[in-house]
Design an enzyme around this catalytic site. Structure first.
Site, mmCIF file in Angstrom:
data_model
loop_
_atom_site.group_PDB
_atom_site.id
_atom_site.type_symbol
_atom_site.label_atom_id
_atom_site.label_comp_id
_atom_site.label_asym_id
_atom_site.label_seq_id
_atom_site.Cartn_x
_atom_site.Cartn_y
_atom_site.Cartn_z
ATOM 1 N N ASP A 6 3.791 5.607 -0.411
ATOM 2 C CA ASP A 6 3.540 5.231 -1.612
ATOM 3 C C ASP A 6 3.320 6.160 -2.697
ATOM 4 O OD1 ASP A 6 1.076 5.478 -1.000
ATOM 5 O OD2 ASP A 6 0.464 3.693 -1.976
ATOM 6 N N ARG A 59 -1.971 0.169 -7.233
ATOM 7 C CA ARG A 59 -0.586 0.498 -7.215
ATOM 8 C C ARG A 59 0.102 -0.193 -8.455
ATOM 9 N NH1 ARG A 59 2.725 -0.295 -1.520
ATOM 10 N NH2 ARG A 59 4.209 -0.127 -3.319
ATOM 11 N N TYR A 73 -6.553 1.383 2.619
ATOM 12 C CA TYR A 73 -6.789 1.713 3.978
ATOM 13 C C TYR A 73 -7.867 1.375 4.335
ATOM 14 C CZ TYR A 73 -2.386 4.634 2.636
ATOM 15 O OH TYR A 73 -1.241 5.073 2.591
ATOM 16 N N PRO A 97 -2.242 9.006 6.628
ATOM 17 C CA PRO A 97 -1.496 8.716 5.263
ATOM 18 C C PRO A 97 -2.729 8.968 4.270
ATOM 19 C CG PRO A 97 -1.973 6.525 6.489
ATOM 20 C CD PRO A 97 -2.315 7.800 7.402
#
Length: 718
Positions: free
Chosen positions: A54, A292, A300, A391
């Site tokens: 993302d 986002r 996470y 990530p």
């Protein structure tokens, strides 16, 4: 060829890309822009799921911008900048001396001034769709992702690998259009998720179920195709089929740290939920908050305990020779509810609930890198196929795309017969070092993130992670993560001969352009067009279209008239077919279609006239149309954008000038003096890897043809 194979359709292409994630799509974009025949296939159906990667880092956005010009656009760049959430601030939350969760510090999320662009977040589905549209535009609708196609076999004819014109690789593929391949990425859940792609096993069964065409009497040869390729790129993910066909293993290790990922709308009184946050709780684990687009937030979340599959306690996958005896994670037990419960424990005493779950997944932290990125320089792997990691560093999609941004122009130059096969060797040598640095960074960051925090003045928590060290690693990592400090070593395409390391990081600078590091991307600043006075970022003048750039910083020609005389000498040099400008450009091609020479003088624009300069700085084409975009000033006061001074920005003296050679991917290849000897050194640079084009005669340009689309069509060697 077997009896069945002889009945199967055969086709040829210069490059076959297997895998249509961001890495494969970046390669396809390069090839479409350069006018190179290619195909890109993917076993997925048309549906692109939410979630996955993302984050778009600074360098990635610079690259997106480099595919967008005044006459064409990388579809979606403006949309990405507008639609995405911009990451402005990073907050750290840790336990205080009493074990209470408190904000310990705030820092900028991106290092100020490191780029025109800051990190943004938007889900991968948008990015893949924008790539699809861009490829369609650049190829005039001739190229698109072909779905669903499954590769069945790959073979390399070793007797042909040194022949640049040979189709040395053969790939058998199957069209799965008649089969049910819907929702292959999902695993046992009502909510879209990425569990399928995170764990070994399912994809191997997917391939093993493919039909044996030689022994199945019911095989339909119409479903198959043999694609003969000059080159193949495997951009097919962490469990890469292509990598396994090459017999290349991944090297590295995994840990017992298991993390869940959840995209949802948070319902909380946590004050920094719209900031990027790194949170260490006292004993419940850690969480990273990524705000986002719209009102979504990605979490996470460290999972304290995840059930293992008892049937795999002795199972060792081929991708992890050090799998712990506990067995594989039972991913059916990774649910949004489990992830949320762990998050609530970490966020205490703050309340935390969620609505509108968009996507989730789970993964086990590990770092692996392939020891080889290619075989015979005919088959290449990129992205997750050759390096995997956690990530949280925001690098997976970004580094994967930068792999193929590095490879794409090299394939284009070779496929068009402009450069020797040797340049393809620099893909592995350049990108494997980046992968190793990434693995080392992620190894350190992920362990600091997953460990229990050290609490000052607490005997019970003295052996934990030092939060001051964690902050320093995070801050230092921000520079690396931006992608702007990648430094390629001396090679066939990077010449550091006139440089010397002058800082603690070993960056190679020269006394000619003191602030330009050879081997790094050329940082951008404003210059001003001599003809119309328009300021433009230099990066927007040296776009990604496959051409090399030679930037001639001619100094202040008004104060130092001898500099104008040097330019006159250059004019004679560059008109000779014995030297790089004409030597490596096909006959009848546009004069700057392989090596684009741009002059940036250091005088005030109003103190000189365009016709004071020699012809190569303001040439005309076959229709006598003048190219006004070869001559700029680097020092002036603009009407709307203030003062500009590219000479100061790059550390170039206005009396002595400089010449900077920039590769098609925007990286500085060589710096030399602004004089005739400097031009001869550039000759020697190109002589090492370029192929003379004196016998490559193109059809002469027809003055009667309407070519208004010439700015949009491929510009390389046309």
């Amino acid at each position: 060829m077997t009896k069945v194979e002889s009945q199967i359709k055969n086709s040829n292409t210069d490059v076959l890309i297997i895998g249509a994630g961001p890495s494969g799509l970046m390669a396809a974009t390069w090839l479409a822009r350069a006018g190179v025949p290619f195909r890109i296939i993917d076993k997925r159906s048309d549906k692109i799921f939410s979630g996955q990667a993302d984050g778009l880092q600074s360098r990635t956005l610079e690259v997106f911008q480099s595919f967008s010009g005044s006459s064409f656009d990388m579809t979606g760049l403006d949309s990405a900048w507008k639609m995405a959430n911009h990451m402005i601030e990073l907050c750290f939350w840790n336990p205080d001396e009493n074990g209470n969760l408190v904000r310990s510090s705030r820092i900028p999320d991106s290092i100020p001034g490191i780029s025109r662009f800051q990190q943004i977040v938007i889900h991968q589905g948008y990015i893949e769709r924008w790539f699809d549209e861009t490829i369609k535009n650049f190829s005039e609708g001739q190229s698109k992702v072909e779905r669903p196609y499954l590769p069945i076999s790959l073979s390399i004819d070793e007797s042909k690998v040194e022949d640049k014109d040979a189709y040395a690789v053969k790939v058998l593929v199957k069209n799965l259009a008649s089969e049910d391949v819907s929702n292959p990425e999902q695993f046992n859940a009502k909510v879209a998720n990425g569990l399928y792609r995170q764990f070994e096993g399912d994809q191997e069964r997917f391939y093993s179920n493919s039909i044996d065409i030689e022994h199945d009497p019911n095989v339909n040869v119409d479903d198959y195709e043999i694609i003969n390729c000059k080159y193949v790129l495997g951009a097919d993910g962490a469990h890469s089929w292509v990598r396994k066909q090459l017999g290349i293993d991944m090297e590295g290790e995994s840990t017992d740290f298991v993390w869940g990922v959840l995209d949802a709308v948070p319902i909380t009184d946590f004050p920094d939920i719209r900031h990027r946050c790194a949170i260490h709780s006292l004993e419940s684990g850690s969480v990273m908050v990524i705000p986002r687009e719209n009102d979504l937030v990605r979490l996470y979340i460290q999972l304290k305990e995840v059930p293992r599959d008892p049937l795999t306690t002795t199972d060792v996958s081929d991708n992890d020779s050090k799998e712990h005896a506990k067995g594989r994670i039972d991913r059916s037990k990774i649910t949004p509810e489990l992830i949320l419960k762990n998050a609530q424990d970490i966020f205490k005493p703050f309340k935390f609930e969620i609505e509108d779950i968009d996507w989730f997944t789970g993964y086990q932290i590990g770092q692996r890198v392939s020891p080889k990125f290619s075989k015979f320089n005919r088959v290449f792997i990129s992205g997750d196929a050759c390096h995997t990691h956690s990530p949280k560093a925001g690098q997976g999609m970004n580094v994967s795309m930068m792999d193929t941004f590095n490879l794409g122009f090299k394939l284009a130059l070779v496929c068009k017969g402009l450069a020797k096969l040797d340049i393809l060797e620099t893909y592995e040598s350049e990108r494997i070092e980046v992968a190793k640095e990434l693995i080392a960074f992620d190894h350190k960051l992920s362990r600091l993130f997953s460990g229990k925090p050290m609490i000052p003045n607490s005997q019970a928590f003295q052996d934990g992670v030092d939060m001051d060290e964690f902050h320093k690693v995070f801050q230092k990592g921000g520079e690396f993560a931006s992608g702007t400090i990648v430094d390629y070593a001396d090679s066939l395409l990077i010449d550091k001969s006139l440089t010397h390391p002058v800082d603690e990081d070993g960056n190679s600078f020269s006394s000619i352009a003191k602030k330009v590091a050879v081997g790094r991307r050329l940082n951008s600043t404003l210059i001003e067009c001599q003809a119309d006075g328009r300021p433009i970022h230099i990066a927007d003048r040296i776009l990604s279209d496959g051409r090399f750039r030679v930037l001639v910083f001619a100094g202040d020609v008004n104060s130092y008239p001898q500099n104008l005389k040097i330019l006159e000498e250059f004019d004679t040099f560059l008109k000779s077919d014995k030297h790089f400008s004409k030597k490596y450009t096909p006959v009848n091609a546009l004069d700057n279609s392989v090596i684009d020479i741009i002059t940036i003088h250091g005088s005030k624009r109003h103190d000189v006239e365009i016709f004071d300069f020699p012809e190569f700085t303001r040439p005309t084409d076959h229709k006598h149309r003048r190219d006004y975009w070869r001559l700029y000033t680097g020092i002036d006061s603009t009407y709307h954008e203030g003062d500009i001074n590219a000479y100061e920005y790059y550390g170039i003296d206005t009396k002595n000038g400089a010449i900077i050679v920039v590769r098609p991917d925007g990286y500085v290849a060589k710096i030399t003096n602004f004089d005739s000897n400097g031009l001869h050194q550039i000759d020697q640079y190109f002589d090492k890897f370029m192929i003379p084009q004196n016998s490559n005669v193109l059809t002469p340009k027809d003055k009667l043809i309407n070519d208004r689309d010439r700015f949009v069509k491929p510009l390389l060697a046309v």
